[in-house]
Scaffold this motif. Structure first.
Motif, PDB file in Angstrom:
ATOM      1  N   TRP A 194       3.625  -7.748  -4.015  1.00  0.00           N
ATOM      2  CA  TRP A 194       4.652  -6.746  -3.710  1.00  0.00           C
ATOM      3  C   TRP A 194       5.743  -6.773  -4.766  1.00  0.00           C
ATOM      4  O   TRP A 194       6.154  -5.755  -5.307  1.00  0.00           O
ATOM      5  CB  TRP A 194       5.217  -7.007  -2.317  1.00  0.00           C
ATOM      6  CG  TRP A 194       6.591  -6.449  -2.066  1.00  0.00           C
ATOM      7  CD1 TRP A 194       7.777  -7.106  -2.192  1.00  0.00           C
ATOM      8  CD2 TRP A 194       6.935  -5.115  -1.672  1.00  0.00           C
ATOM      9  NE1 TRP A 194       8.831  -6.277  -1.878  1.00  0.00           N
ATOM     10  CE2 TRP A 194       8.341  -5.052  -1.563  1.00  0.00           C
ATOM     11  CE3 TRP A 194       6.191  -3.974  -1.397  1.00  0.00           C
ATOM     12  CZ2 TRP A 194       9.014  -3.898  -1.188  1.00  0.00           C
ATOM     13  CZ3 TRP A 194       6.872  -2.818  -1.029  1.00  0.00           C
ATOM     14  CH2 TRP A 194       8.256  -2.783  -0.925  1.00  0.00           C
ATOM     15  N   ALA A 195       6.233  -7.978  -5.085  1.00  0.00           N
ATOM     16  CA  ALA A 195       7.352  -8.132  -6.017  1.00  0.00           C
ATOM     17  C   ALA A 195       6.997  -7.635  -7.414  1.00  0.00           C
ATOM     18  O   ALA A 195       7.806  -6.967  -8.063  1.00  0.00           O
ATOM     19  CB  ALA A 195       7.786  -9.589  -6.067  1.00  0.00           C
ATOM     20  N   VAL A 196       5.812  -7.955  -7.883  1.00  0.00           N
ATOM     21  CA  VAL A 196       5.387  -7.528  -9.223  1.00  0.00           C
ATOM     22  C   VAL A 196       5.277  -6.005  -9.286  1.00  0.00           C
ATOM     23  O   VAL A 196       5.722  -5.373 -10.248  1.00  0.00           O
ATOM     24  CB  VAL A 196       4.063  -8.223  -9.615  1.00  0.00           C
ATOM     25  CG1 VAL A 196       3.459  -7.599 -10.859  1.00  0.00           C
ATOM     26  CG2 VAL A 196       4.289  -9.719  -9.824  1.00  0.00           C
ATOM     27  N   LYS A 197       4.699  -5.415  -8.258  1.00  0.00           N
ATOM     28  CA  LYS A 197       4.573  -3.945  -8.231  1.00  0.00           C
ATOM     29  C   LYS A 197       5.938  -3.282  -8.094  1.00  0.00           C
ATOM     30  O   LYS A 197       6.190  -2.244  -8.700  1.00  0.00           O
ATOM     31  CB  LYS A 197       3.635  -3.517  -7.113  1.00  0.00           C
ATOM     32  CG  LYS A 197       2.196  -3.868  -7.410  1.00  0.00           C
ATOM     33  CD  LYS A 197       1.274  -3.382  -6.325  1.00  0.00           C
ATOM     34  CE  LYS A 197      -0.167  -3.679  -6.720  1.00  0.00           C
ATOM     35  NZ  LYS A 197      -1.106  -3.033  -5.799  1.00  0.00           N
ATOM     36  N   LEU A 198       6.812  -3.890  -7.296  1.00  0.00           N
ATOM     37  CA  LEU A 198       8.151  -3.347  -7.130  1.00  0.00           C
ATOM     38  C   LEU A 198       8.931  -3.395  -8.442  1.00  0.00           C
ATOM     39  O   LEU A 198       9.686  -2.481  -8.768  1.00  0.00           O
ATOM     40  CB  LEU A 198       8.903  -4.110  -6.045  1.00  0.00           C
ATOM     41  CG  LEU A 198      10.299  -3.623  -5.686  1.00  0.00           C
ATOM     42  CD1 LEU A 198      10.280  -2.173  -5.234  1.00  0.00           C
ATOM     43  CD2 LEU A 198      10.897  -4.512  -4.609  1.00  0.00           C
ATOM     44  N   LEU A 243       9.398   7.080  -1.693  1.00  0.00           N
ATOM     45  CA  LEU A 243       9.444   6.217  -0.516  1.00  0.00           C
ATOM     46  C   LEU A 243      10.881   5.757  -0.300  1.00  0.00           C
ATOM     47  O   LEU A 243      11.453   5.054  -1.130  1.00  0.00           O
ATOM     48  CB  LEU A 243       8.511   5.020  -0.711  1.00  0.00           C
ATOM     49  CG  LEU A 243       8.287   4.113   0.488  1.00  0.00           C
ATOM     50  CD1 LEU A 243       7.660   4.882   1.652  1.00  0.00           C
ATOM     51  CD2 LEU A 243       7.385   2.943   0.087  1.00  0.00           C
ATOM     52  N   LEU A 244      11.458   6.173   0.813  1.00  0.00           N
ATOM     53  CA  LEU A 244      12.837   5.862   1.178  1.00  0.00           C
ATOM     54  C   LEU A 244      12.846   4.659   2.101  1.00  0.00           C
ATOM     55  O   LEU A 244      12.118   4.634   3.095  1.00  0.00           O
ATOM     56  CB  LEU A 244      13.451   7.081   1.880  1.00  0.00           C
ATOM     57  CG  LEU A 244      14.765   6.908   2.632  1.00  0.00           C
ATOM     58  CD1 LEU A 244      15.892   6.520   1.688  1.00  0.00           C
ATOM     59  CD2 LEU A 244      15.090   8.181   3.394  1.00  0.00           C
ATOM     60  N   SER A 267       0.825  -1.206   0.000  1.00  0.00           N
ATOM     61  CA  SER A 267       0.000   0.000   0.000  1.00  0.00           C
ATOM     62  C   SER A 267       0.865   1.265   0.000  1.00  0.00           C
ATOM     63  O   SER A 267       0.592   2.218  -0.737  1.00  0.00           O
ATOM     64  CB  SER A 267      -0.927  -0.018   1.214  1.00  0.00           C
ATOM     65  OG  SER A 267      -1.645   1.178   1.310  1.00  0.00           O
ATOM     66  N   LEU A 268       1.913   1.281   0.824  1.00  0.00           N
ATOM     67  CA  LEU A 268       2.822   2.433   0.838  1.00  0.00           C
ATOM     68  C   LEU A 268       3.469   2.634  -0.524  1.00  0.00           C
ATOM     69  O   LEU A 268       3.592   3.765  -1.010  1.00  0.00           O
ATOM     70  CB  LEU A 268       3.923   2.245   1.886  1.00  0.00           C
ATOM     71  CG  LEU A 268       3.552   2.350   3.349  1.00  0.00           C
ATOM     72  CD1 LEU A 268       4.790   2.194   4.214  1.00  0.00           C
ATOM     73  CD2 LEU A 268       2.865   3.664   3.650  1.00  0.00           C
ATOM     74  N   MET A 269       3.888   1.534  -1.133  1.00  0.00           N
ATOM     75  CA  MET A 269       4.519   1.623  -2.441  1.00  0.00           C
ATOM     76  C   MET A 269       3.521   2.132  -3.486  1.00  0.00           C
ATOM     77  O   MET A 269       3.863   2.952  -4.331  1.00  0.00           O
ATOM     78  CB  MET A 269       5.091   0.271  -2.859  1.00  0.00           C
ATOM     79  CG  MET A 269       5.871   0.336  -4.151  1.00  0.00           C
ATOM     80  SD  MET A 269       6.766  -1.180  -4.554  1.00  0.00           S
ATOM     81  CE  MET A 269       5.539  -2.437  -4.325  1.00  0.00           C
ATOM     82  N   ASP A 270       2.269   1.657  -3.412  1.00  0.00           N
ATOM     83  CA  ASP A 270       1.235   2.100  -4.349  1.00  0.00           C
ATOM     84  C   ASP A 270       1.001   3.603  -4.254  1.00  0.00           C
ATOM     85  O   ASP A 270       0.708   4.256  -5.254  1.00  0.00           O
ATOM     86  CB  ASP A 270      -0.090   1.377  -4.078  1.00  0.00           C
ATOM     87  CG  ASP A 270      -0.084  -0.075  -4.499  1.00  0.00           C
ATOM     88  OD1 ASP A 270       0.834  -0.485  -5.241  1.00  0.00           O
ATOM     89  OD2 ASP A 270      -1.005  -0.807  -4.072  1.00  0.00           O
TER      90      ASP A 270
END
Length: 185
Positions: free
Chosen positions: A72-76, A119-120, A33-36
Motif C-alpha cells: 500500500w505504502a509503495v503504491k501510495l 479516490l477521496l 485495490s481501490l487505489m490501483d
C-alpha cells in the motif's frame, strides 16, 4: 471525466476514527485495490498530514510493516495526491499537489483531468464535496464495531438526504463489509 469516489473506514455507529477499524492484510489489500483502480487520491489537509506522518517511512522501509501495508505504502508513494487546504501551501511528499481557490472548480478540474477517477479519503472534505454534488460513488468499509465516539460520518450534516443505489456488498473474513454505492440521480 473520471468519477469521484468517497471511500473510508466506518464503524456501525458511523465513527470514522482511523484507529477504530480492523487493520489487517485483507483490509489493506482492499484499499490497495481501490487505489490501483483510481488515477489520483484526494484529501483535506488533516488527512494528508496524518498520512504524510507515517506512510512515506513505510514505503522507504524505515518502519516495520507487514507485506500488505508495505505494498500500500509503495503504491501510495507513486500515486498523485491532491490536497485541499486554505492554511497550508507546501506539500513536499512525493507527487503531492495543492488544490487552491474555489473548491467546486478545483475538484471538477481534477475529475475532468483524471479519467481513471479520483479516490477521496477525508470525512470533512467529503461533506463539503457532497454539498457541492461532486461525489459520484461511495465505497465504505463498514467494520463490525461500535466505537461510541466521533468523529462521525457527515458530522456537520448535509442540506438534504442522499439517495444511493447499491452496486455491491462483499464481506471480508474479519466481519467487515465492503459496501459500494452509486449516487441515485
Amino acid at each position: 471525466m473520471g468519477l469521484l469516489t468517497f471511500s473510508i473506514n466506518v464503524t456501525l455507529d458511523g465513527c470514522v476514527d482511523h484507529q477504530e477499524g480492523i487493520a489487517d492484510d485483507e483490509t489493506h489489500a482492499f484499499f490497495t485495490s481501490l487505489m490501483d483502480e483510481s488515477g489520483a487520491m484526494l484529501w483535506g489537509r488533516v488527512t494528508y498530514e496524518m498520512m504524510e506522518s507515517y506512510w512515506p517511512a513505510v514505503a522507504r522501509g524505515d518502519e516495520e510493516a507487514p507485506p500488505a501495508m508495505r505494498e500500500w505504502a509503495v503504491k501510495l508513494e507513486a500515486k498523485p495526491k491532491y490536497v485541499v487546504s486554505s492554511t497550508r501551501k507546501d506539500f513536499p511528499w512525493t507527487n503531492s499537489h495543492h488544490i487552491a481557490g474555489d473548491l467546486r472548480t478545483g475538484v471538477q478540474k481534477l475529475k475532468d483531468a483524471t479519467p481513471a477517477g479520483v479516490l477521496l479519503g477525508s470525512g470533512k472534505l467529503a461533506t463539503e464535496l457532497d454539498r457541492l454534488d461532486l461525489i459520484d460513488e461511495y465505497k465504505f468499509l463498514v467494520h463490525p464495531r461500535i466505537a461510541g465516539h466521533g468523529p462521525t460520518l457527515y458530522q456537520s450534516g448535509l442540506p438534504s438526504t442522499r439517495r444511493l443505489e447499491l452496486v455491491s456488498a462483499m464481506p471480508l473474513h474479519s466481519g467487515a463489509v465492503a459496501m459500494h454505492y452509486r449516487r441515485a440521480r
